[in-house]
Design an enzyme around this catalytic site. Sequence first.
Site, PDB file in Angstrom:
ATOM      1  N   GLY A   1      43.100  42.980  44.726  1.00 41.29           N
ATOM      2  CA  GLY A   1      41.502  42.951  44.919  1.00 41.29           C
ATOM      3  C   GLY A   1      41.224  42.563  45.992  1.00 41.29           C
ATOM      4  O   GLY A   1      42.005  42.936  47.222  1.00 41.29           O
ATOM      5  N   ASN A   2      40.003  42.239  46.606  1.00 48.52           N
ATOM      6  CA  ASN A   2      39.842  42.257  47.928  1.00 48.52           C
ATOM      7  C   ASN A   2      38.467  41.028  48.047  1.00 48.52           C
ATOM      8  O   ASN A   2      38.382  40.509  46.779  1.00 48.52           O
ATOM      9  CB  ASN A   2      38.920  43.562  48.220  1.00 48.52           C
ATOM     10  N   ARG A   3      37.996  40.791  49.239  1.00 48.90           N
ATOM     11  CA  ARG A   3      37.407  39.433  49.292  1.00 48.90           C
ATOM     12  C   ARG A   3      35.862  39.409  49.227  1.00 48.90           C
ATOM     13  O   ARG A   3      35.192  38.578  49.449  1.00 48.90           O
ATOM     14  CB  ARG A   3      37.877  38.996  50.701  1.00 48.90           C
ATOM     15  N   SER A   4      35.270  40.668  48.784  1.00 41.96           N
ATOM     16  CA  SER A   4      33.907  40.677  48.581  1.00 41.96           C
ATOM     17  C   SER A   4      33.567  39.684  47.702  1.00 41.96           C
ATOM     18  O   SER A   4      34.012  39.579  46.251  1.00 41.96           O
ATOM     19  CB  SER A   4      33.558  42.118  48.103  1.00 41.96           C
TER      20      SER A   4
ATOM     21  N   ALA B   1      32.556  46.570  47.217  1.00 42.93           N
ATOM     22  CA  ALA B   1      33.935  46.939  48.018  1.00 42.93           C
ATOM     23  C   ALA B   1      34.787  47.473  46.817  1.00 42.93           C
ATOM     24  O   ALA B   1      35.126  47.015  45.907  1.00 42.93           O
ATOM     25  CB  ALA B   1      34.533  45.863  48.694  1.00 42.93           C
TER      26      ALA B   1
END
Length: 410
Positions: free
Chosen positions: A216-219, A283
């Site tokens: 995943g990502n931090r958005s 994102a």
Amino acid sequence: MTSGKPRVVLGVGAGIAAYKVCELLRRLTESGHDVRVVPTADALRFVGEPTWAALSGHPVSPQVWDGVAEVPHVRLGQTADLVFVAPATADLLARAAHGLADDLLTNTLLTARCPVVFAPAMHTEMWEHPATRDNVATLRSRGAIVVEPAAGRLTGADTGPGRLPTRPSCSRWPAASSRAAPPRTGPTPADDLAGRHVVVSAGGTREALDPVRFLGNRSSGLQGYALARTAVALGAGLTVVAANVALPDPAGARVVPVGSAEEMREAVLKAAGDADAVVMAAAVADFRPAAYRGSKIKKTPDGEPEPIELVKNPDILAELGERRRPDQVIVGFAAETDDVLANGRAKLARKRSDLLVVNQVGENLAFGTPDNAAVVLGADGSRTDVPRGAKEALADTVWDLVAARLKPRG
Ligand code: CTP
């Protein structure tokens, strides 16, 4: 209330800027809105009850004890298409943020499920005080639109941010309830989105590895949701495709929750079919695991990690750029750490977008923070710098640029 007309509750706080709101009230009623004015008791020291009653054509009271048979303390909020509070004083923002309900206006704010817009006006010190900043952040995190005040001469000799917002936000206030408005007969102002369908993607995709793990990502979805709230305030019909966003749904939007990039692709392309504009603020993971393991991946006997093979995800923005109708406006976002402008220009061309919002990541900007700073690049060679500020301010600029590129309707 008069049936058929969009219903606006105009909350008035105890600030000198209340006199400017009389003009706004006239504009709202003249453009076909049914407006109920709900001042606070102290607001009536600045502009009296007869003025509000005469301009709105409805009785006016700051408290819950008049017309009790109609249960106004819940009815007004429940039936409103828009609640607009101007001027929103520091005290009123604090009471709204804390859920107090000690007069008709604060009761109405608690019962309203429609878009709620606060237009603050106060002295600079009060606007910049950490208590007010926290209250504004709380209200925004719950889905309210808090417009940034304008800078300039304040009451007395001082100057600074704190004036009741004027252009561009002011001209848009009446648009916020246009979902329920009768069809316009005159031309639509160039800077609003009334009657348009726009799609915003928000959050960050998650690419599952096994039943418990994902890439995943931090958005956080904060910028996408600021775009969503602002679009509703401009009168747009809005679809939000939200990937893993832990924020309340923006009022007035259709929210389609998704998990992975492939799910997002399907939802965005479907919603984009009849959209006037698509803004890809999400994102999206560029890669996903080549295979999903149906059961949890265990450590190997020697304890060494197993390599994870990745495959490319579809590039949704590039696909939108390829499939676009000529009258559609496509907006991408890019987070860059180096060669920000050069990389941004190349990405804009590669993905055939009309606009690319380029964020410089770092210095506590972009991910998970309420602030953002960006440069918006246009395919026509334009460049718009947005200084560090609330994500709503960037959203406002993006919609300005989108609206300027939408073809006028016949
Ligand atoms: N995007 C998309 N689909 C993807 C990846 C990104 O639609 N699979 C969109 C994002 O929503 C964003 C824009 O493309 O609007 C820019 O994403 P970014 O990942 O920065 O672009 P890339 O082309 O992948 O460039 P980079 O090499 O910097 O990762």
